[in-house]
Design an enzyme around this catalytic site. Sequence first.
Site, PDB file in Angstrom:
ATOM      1  N   LYS A  83       2.170  62.187  30.843  1.00  9.98           N
ATOM      2  CA  LYS A  83       2.399  62.390  32.275  1.00  9.98           C
ATOM      3  C   LYS A  83       3.660  63.224  32.459  1.00  9.98           C
ATOM      4  O   LYS A  83       4.726  62.866  31.932  1.00  9.98           O
ATOM      5  CB  LYS A  83       2.613  61.007  32.906  1.00  9.98           C
ATOM      6  CG  LYS A  83       2.010  60.793  34.262  1.00  9.98           C
ATOM      7  CD  LYS A  83       2.196  59.324  34.601  1.00  9.98           C
ATOM      8  CE  LYS A  83       1.710  59.013  35.975  1.00  9.98           C
ATOM      9  NZ  LYS A  83       2.114  57.673  36.400  1.00  9.98           N
TER      10      LYS A  83
HETATM   11  C1  E4P Z   1       0.551  56.588  39.441  1.00 10.90           C
HETATM   12  O1  E4P Z   1       0.413  57.121  38.376  1.00 10.90           O
HETATM   13  C2  E4P Z   1       1.825  55.979  39.887  1.00 10.90           C
HETATM   14  O2  E4P Z   1       2.357  55.218  38.819  1.00 10.90           O
HETATM   15  C3  E4P Z   1       1.675  55.039  41.052  1.00 10.90           C
HETATM   16  O3  E4P Z   1       0.394  55.082  41.613  1.00 10.90           O
HETATM   17  C4  E4P Z   1       2.811  55.035  42.015  1.00 10.90           C
HETATM   18  O4  E4P Z   1       2.554  54.103  43.035  1.00 10.90           O
HETATM   19  P1  E4P Z   1       3.659  53.619  44.075  1.00 10.90           P
HETATM   20  O5  E4P Z   1       3.883  54.697  45.073  1.00 10.90           O
HETATM   21  O6  E4P Z   1       3.080  52.395  44.708  1.00 10.90           O
HETATM   22  O7  E4P Z   1       4.902  53.310  43.270  1.00 10.90           O
END
Ligand code: E4P
Length: 215
Positions: A83
């Site tokens: 990522k």
């Molecule tokens: C996705 O890869 C992220 O880790 C995640 O969906 C972030 O979510 P949040 O905005 O609830 O922290």
Amino acid sequence: MKFFLDTANLDEIREAVSIGLLDGVTTNPTLVAKEGAEFKQRVIEICEIVRGPVSAEVTATDTEGMCTQGRELAKLHPWVVVKVPTTKAGLKAGKCLVGDGIKVNCTLVFSASQALLVAKTGATYVSPFLGRLDDISHVGMDLVRDIVTIYRNYGYKTQVLAASLRHPLHIVDAAKAGADVATMPYKVFDQLFKHPLTDKGLDQFLKDWEKAKVQ
Ligand code: E4P
């Protein structure tokens, strides 16, 4: 639609796997820090349980650092997806990792223009953060719809991974918009199963069945 859990908690992942409906996992530095586990070891453990794509995020902010970290992460397990943040440096690193044959998930996407750039890098996933847009009074789902339209117009292969989902309707709307994947916290996954009329109806069926049995 593929279902990913957005967590680094092994119990949550095991539970979802045991139901047979989990396709993958996404993590981020916040989620891993919350578990207090050693990062690389935790990524390997998650991959072994899920046996599907597991996104692990780089923490360097420069292209070279992201490429080095990304290559290290990719070596941990064949299911690792690296990522990278959707910055100029992150997209450059993403393009380079894709060139190495590594699967990439471009995260923290908040605009269609960013998503267009992501597709051009050949990344496997683009992660628009819907909940965080909703938080600042923008309709996050509009972004998913725009990205799906743009990708279809050009036949881009990058999968749209709806992220930052906060409640069951987010999953339903993302499915209607054509997102390929929804990543969600365990709490939201669990909420998808529940309906009070199902519980009420089952309760009534069982009561009627018992009554019939005693007659
Ligand atoms: C996705 O890869 C992220 O880790 C995640 O969906 C972030 O979510 P949040 O905005 O609830 O922290």
